[in-house]
Write a protein that holds these residues in place. Structure first.
Motif, PDB file in Angstrom:
ATOM      1  N   GLY A 218       0.565  -1.480   0.065  1.00  0.00           N
ATOM      2  CA  GLY A 218      -0.178  -0.379  -0.067  1.00  0.00           C
ATOM      3  C   GLY A 218       0.903   1.419   0.301  1.00  0.00           C
ATOM      4  N   THR A 219       0.507   1.845  -0.666  1.00  0.00           N
ATOM      5  CA  THR A 219       1.277   3.907  -0.311  1.00  0.00           C
ATOM      6  C   THR A 219       1.691   3.759   1.375  1.00  0.00           C
ATOM      7  OG1 THR A 219      -0.592   4.249  -1.383  1.00  0.00           O
ATOM      8  CG2 THR A 219       0.398   6.382  -0.302  1.00  0.00           C
ATOM      9  N   GLY A 220       3.053   4.239   0.825  1.00  0.00           N
ATOM     10  CA  GLY A 220       3.693   4.778   1.742  1.00  0.00           C
ATOM     11  C   GLY A 220       4.622   3.374   2.734  1.00  0.00           C
ATOM     12  N   PHE A 221       3.974   2.223   2.373  1.00  0.00           N
ATOM     13  CA  PHE A 221       4.893   1.518   2.765  1.00  0.00           C
ATOM     14  C   PHE A 221       5.768  -0.360   1.461  1.00  0.00           C
ATOM     15  CE2 PHE A 221       4.603  -3.222   3.816  1.00  0.00           C
ATOM     16  CZ  PHE A 221       5.616  -3.970   4.821  1.00  0.00           C
ATOM     17  N   ALA A 330      -5.628  -6.273  -4.165  1.00  0.00           N
ATOM     18  CA  ALA A 330      -5.885  -5.113  -3.586  1.00  0.00           C
ATOM     19  C   ALA A 330      -4.371  -5.417  -2.678  1.00  0.00           C
ATOM     20  CB  ALA A 330      -6.740  -4.870  -2.827  1.00  0.00           C
ATOM     21  N   ALA A 331      -4.726  -3.926  -1.906  1.00  0.00           N
ATOM     22  CA  ALA A 331      -2.748  -4.533  -0.551  1.00  0.00           C
ATOM     23  C   ALA A 331      -3.589  -4.021   0.361  1.00  0.00           C
ATOM     24  CB  ALA A 331      -1.588  -3.893  -1.762  1.00  0.00           C
ATOM     25  N   ILE A 332      -3.071  -4.681   1.219  1.00  0.00           N
ATOM     26  CA  ILE A 332      -3.735  -3.878   2.319  1.00  0.00           C
ATOM     27  C   ILE A 332      -2.253  -3.308   3.509  1.00  0.00           C
ATOM     28  CG2 ILE A 332      -2.991  -6.185   3.947  1.00  0.00           C
ATOM     29  CD1 ILE A 332      -6.127  -4.891   5.602  1.00  0.00           C
ATOM     30  N   ASN A 333      -2.089  -2.248   3.874  1.00  0.00           N
ATOM     31  CA  ASN A 333      -0.839  -1.657   4.683  1.00  0.00           C
ATOM     32  C   ASN A 333      -0.965  -1.881   6.068  1.00  0.00           C
ATOM     33  OD1 ASN A 333       0.595   0.300   5.590  1.00  0.00           O
ATOM     34  ND2 ASN A 333      -0.057   1.300   4.404  1.00  0.00           N
ATOM     35  N   SER A 342      -6.456  -2.552  -6.547  1.00  0.00           N
ATOM     36  CA  SER A 342      -6.102  -2.139  -8.055  1.00  0.00           C
ATOM     37  C   SER A 342      -7.497  -1.987  -9.099  1.00  0.00           C
ATOM     38  CB  SER A 342      -5.411  -3.861  -8.443  1.00  0.00           C
ATOM     39  OG  SER A 342      -4.297  -4.197  -7.631  1.00  0.00           O
ATOM     40  N   THR A 343      -7.153  -1.009  -9.708  1.00  0.00           N
ATOM     41  CA  THR A 343      -8.234  -1.233 -10.953  1.00  0.00           C
ATOM     42  C   THR A 343      -7.595  -1.657 -12.310  1.00  0.00           C
ATOM     43  OG1 THR A 343      -7.323   1.068 -11.778  1.00  0.00           O
ATOM     44  CG2 THR A 343      -9.032   0.675  -9.359  1.00  0.00           C
ATOM     45  N   GLY A 344      -8.330  -1.558 -13.280  1.00  0.00           N
ATOM     46  CA  GLY A 344      -7.751  -2.450 -14.220  1.00  0.00           C
ATOM     47  C   GLY A 344      -9.031  -1.559 -15.622  1.00  0.00           C
ATOM     48  N   TRP A 345      -8.829  -1.859 -17.263  1.00  0.00           N
ATOM     49  CA  TRP A 345      -9.840  -1.988 -18.227  1.00  0.00           C
ATOM     50  C   TRP A 345      -9.716  -2.334 -19.268  1.00  0.00           C
ATOM     51  CZ3 TRP A 345      -8.704   0.517 -22.649  1.00  0.00           C
ATOM     52  CH2 TRP A 345      -7.713   1.009 -22.753  1.00  0.00           C
ATOM     53  N   SER A 346     -10.189  -2.997 -19.916  1.00  0.00           N
ATOM     54  CA  SER A 346      -9.818  -3.859 -20.750  1.00  0.00           C
ATOM     55  C   SER A 346     -11.262  -4.044 -22.199  1.00  0.00           C
ATOM     56  CB  SER A 346      -9.605  -5.428 -20.941  1.00  0.00           C
ATOM     57  OG  SER A 346     -11.828  -6.059 -20.266  1.00  0.00           O
ATOM     58  N   GLU A 369      -4.959  -2.341 -19.345  1.00  0.00           N
ATOM     59  CA  GLU A 369      -3.994  -1.379 -18.743  1.00  0.00           C
ATOM     60  C   GLU A 369      -4.676  -1.574 -16.889  1.00  0.00           C
ATOM     61  OE1 GLU A 369      -3.552   2.254 -19.560  1.00  0.00           O
ATOM     62  OE2 GLU A 369      -3.178   1.668 -21.721  1.00  0.00           O
ATOM     63  N   LEU A 370      -3.610  -2.434 -16.742  1.00  0.00           N
ATOM     64  CA  LEU A 370      -4.490  -2.326 -15.217  1.00  0.00           C
ATOM     65  C   LEU A 370      -3.214  -1.764 -13.875  1.00  0.00           C
ATOM     66  CD1 LEU A 370      -3.448  -6.444 -14.439  1.00  0.00           C
ATOM     67  CD2 LEU A 370      -5.682  -5.032 -15.583  1.00  0.00           C
ATOM     68  N   LYS A 371      -3.596  -0.771 -12.991  1.00  0.00           N
ATOM     69  CA  LYS A 371      -2.992  -0.038 -12.117  1.00  0.00           C
ATOM     70  C   LYS A 371      -3.654  -0.706 -10.632  1.00  0.00           C
ATOM     71  CE  LYS A 371      -2.798   4.372 -10.120  1.00  0.00           C
ATOM     72  NZ  LYS A 371      -1.818   4.773 -10.804  1.00  0.00           N
ATOM     73  N   LEU A 372      -2.185  -1.321 -10.394  1.00  0.00           N
ATOM     74  CA  LEU A 372      -1.922  -1.529  -9.153  1.00  0.00           C
ATOM     75  C   LEU A 372      -1.856  -0.747  -7.513  1.00  0.00           C
ATOM     76  CD1 LEU A 372       1.147  -4.121 -10.452  1.00  0.00           C
ATOM     77  CD2 LEU A 372      -1.345  -4.628 -10.816  1.00  0.00           C
ATOM     78  N   GLY A 373      -2.811  -1.037  -6.923  1.00  0.00           N
ATOM     79  CA  GLY A 373      -3.006  -0.484  -5.248  1.00  0.00           C
ATOM     80  C   GLY A 373      -1.591  -1.345  -4.963  1.00  0.00           C
ATOM     81  N   TYR A 374      -0.384  -1.070  -4.671  1.00  0.00           N
ATOM     82  CA  TYR A 374       0.690  -0.874  -4.486  1.00  0.00           C
ATOM     83  C   TYR A 374       2.101  -1.702  -4.986  1.00  0.00           C
ATOM     84  CZ  TYR A 374      -0.380  -5.964  -6.880  1.00  0.00           C
ATOM     85  OH  TYR A 374      -0.932  -6.877  -7.938  1.00  0.00           O
ATOM     86  N   VAL A 375       3.200  -1.659  -4.687  1.00  0.00           N
ATOM     87  CA  VAL A 375       5.040  -2.196  -5.001  1.00  0.00           C
ATOM     88  C   VAL A 375       4.719  -3.061  -4.808  1.00  0.00           C
ATOM     89  CG1 VAL A 375       5.118   0.998  -4.572  1.00  0.00           C
ATOM     90  CG2 VAL A 375       5.030  -1.318  -2.823  1.00  0.00           C
ATOM     91  N   ASP A 376       5.435  -3.627  -5.855  1.00  0.00           N
ATOM     92  CA  ASP A 376       5.766  -4.801  -6.151  1.00  0.00           C
ATOM     93  C   ASP A 376       7.643  -5.173  -5.323  1.00  0.00           C
ATOM     94  OD1 ASP A 376       6.041  -7.494  -6.571  1.00  0.00           O
ATOM     95  OD2 ASP A 376       5.718  -7.266  -8.449  1.00  0.00           O
TER      96      ASP A 376
END
Length: 456
Positions: A218-221, A330-333, A342-346, A369-376
């Motif tokens: 998640g954001t910031g983690f 999703a990602a949980i902090n 995470s969001t996406g469309w096709s 396209e996907l926009k992941l809600g986390y860093v990998d």
């Protein structure tokens, strides 16, 4: 002499009369009537009445042989694969005062080798499993469909009512929602081809899972922790509005569901509850002015916290030349318990054209396209700072199929795939992709297959 003859004839007649009377008194066994199988024309060709009942039965099936070649994403992986699949369909229908009572079963047995089993081949895009040696042969069984329809009710394992273009064309799947799931649905019909369906669907039961899970982040983690998906209180709710008419068909569908996540931290654990949803619209246009059987499909979809409804599958897997990518809903902090979805469309397009009644071409394409809600965190293995990879994917498949006799298809198909990852990665170990000596593969791949299929 005449008197003797008369006596003899009279005696013979008397004996015959007595014998006939005694024979009439003996019990006789009548032959049981033979009940022949009768053709049932109420539900189309191939149905016949089950002897002794008013139910109509149709038994059908398929045998498929495939031979594929593609780009190797690992030094331990074969560049080819084979598949043999047998399918059996049993369809039983009975006319009742409440409408047709239908029971349908589809069962499949499949043997795969090479790129079909290793998962890193182009025909398993999005379900890649790194490090499998040579894709050893494996046989699997699948209860693909098993449902009861009674009037407006559908119960059992059926095609999700969210799906529209469910891989109707092409030998290889493009990126689209296509899953058979356990469900309970009610369909209302309004006449003129219009219908509406409300369906309760088990998101974990599908041939393609509707739930991709969660990661810690998640954001910031940027640390490491273990996140899990918890149980939910109700199944996914799917609703669709559909029209089927002579010009074609169209459908608008949506899905909404509960997703509960948890993650451990240094002092305990935190959990989060999120609503996941997806929406999809599609249209099929019949094109008889070009040739009988020609048709065009167009479809668009968007998902928030439910990437499985776009046709993506989850887990941590190798993306060939790109190394590892973790796809999750999703990602949980672990610090705050906040959930970032995470969001996406096709977009999907498909076209079928008959050059002759026995020769046809089918073309399908998808862009997602996907926009992941986390860093990998997997990118740390490449000596890079963890960051979002946000994949963009384009798939294009085209085939040429010859049907010399009814029920037999002989065809070849070519698949092109392109995958963009926002952040580049370095070389990785041979267990995942390629050796450091050979370097990375291109982001583009071309593969092909031959299919021989008999439907009966």
């Amino acid at each position: 002499m005449k008197l003797v003859k008369s006596l003899l004839l009279g005696t013979a007649a008397g004996i015959a009369a007595v014998a006939g009377a005694q024979a009439a008194d003996l019990p006789s066994r009548k032959a049981a009537p033979v009940e022949y199988v009768r053709v049932c024309t109420a539900y189309g060709a191939g149905f016949f009445y089950i002897p002794g009942t008013d139910s109509c039965l149709r038994i059908s099936g398929r045998v498929r042989a495939e031979y594929a070649v593609g780009q190797r994403y690992s030094d331990f992986q074969d560049a080819y694969g084979t598949r043999a699949r047998g399918r059996l369909n049993v369809d039983v229908r009975t006319a009742t005062a409440y409408g047709t009572l239908r029971t349908f079963i589809r069962y499949e047995l499949t043997n795969n080798t090479g790129i079909y089993t290793s998962g890193t081949g182009p025909f398993n895009v999005g379900a890649n499993v790194p490090g499998l040696a040579r894709g050893a042969a494996g046989t699997s069984s699948l209860l693909d469909l098993a449902f009861v329809q009674f009037g407006p009710i559908t119960a059992g394992r059926a095609q999700s009512f969210f799906d529209f273009y469910a891989s109707d064309l092409n030998f290889a799947s493009i990126r689209t929602a296509d899953s058979r799931v356990n469900l309970l649905a009610y369909t209302a019909t309004f006449g003129s081809g219009f219908s509406a369906t409300v369906s309760l669907e088990d998101r974990t039961s599908g041939t393609v899972g509707r739930e991709l899970g969660v990661v810690a982040g998640g954001t910031g983690f940027l640390g490491t922790a273990t996140a899990v998906t918890q149980g939910q209180d109700y199944p996914d709710l799917v609703a669709s509005l559909r029209v089927d008419q002579g010009w074609g068909s169209a459908q608008l569908s949506g899905a909404i569901g509960q997703r509960k996540y948890a993650v451990a931290n240094a002092i305990g654990a935190v959990d989060g509850d999120e609503v996941a949803w997806a929406i999809q619209g599609g249209v099929k246009i019949n094109l008889p002015m070009l040739a009988a059987g020609d048709a065009l499909w167009l479809q668009a979809a968007y998902a928030d916290g439910a990437l499985g409804y776009l046709g993506w599958s989850g887990g941590s897997f190798g993306l060939g030349r790109l190394g590892k990518l973790t796809l999750a809903d999703a990602a949980i902090n672990p610090v705050t318990g906040n959930v970032d979805t995470s969001t996406g469309w096709s977009l999907v397009a498909a076209f079928r054209h008959f050059w002759t009644p026995t020769l046809r071409t089918e073309i399908g394409a998808s862009y997602s396209e996907l926009k992941l809600g986390y860093v990998d965190s997997a990118t740390a293995a490449f000596a890079l700072a963890p960051r979002s990879l946000d994949p963009k994917e384009f798939l294009l498949a085209a085939n040429l199929i010859w049907s010399p006799v009814s029920g037999l298809d002989i065809g070849v198909e070519v698949l092109y795939s392109h995958l963009d990852i926002r952040s580049p990665v370095g070389t990785v170990s041979n267990a995942n992709v390629r050796s450091g000596i050979l370097g990375l593969k291109s982001e583009d791949s071309v593969s092909g297959r031959l299919r021989i299929q008999r439907d009966f």
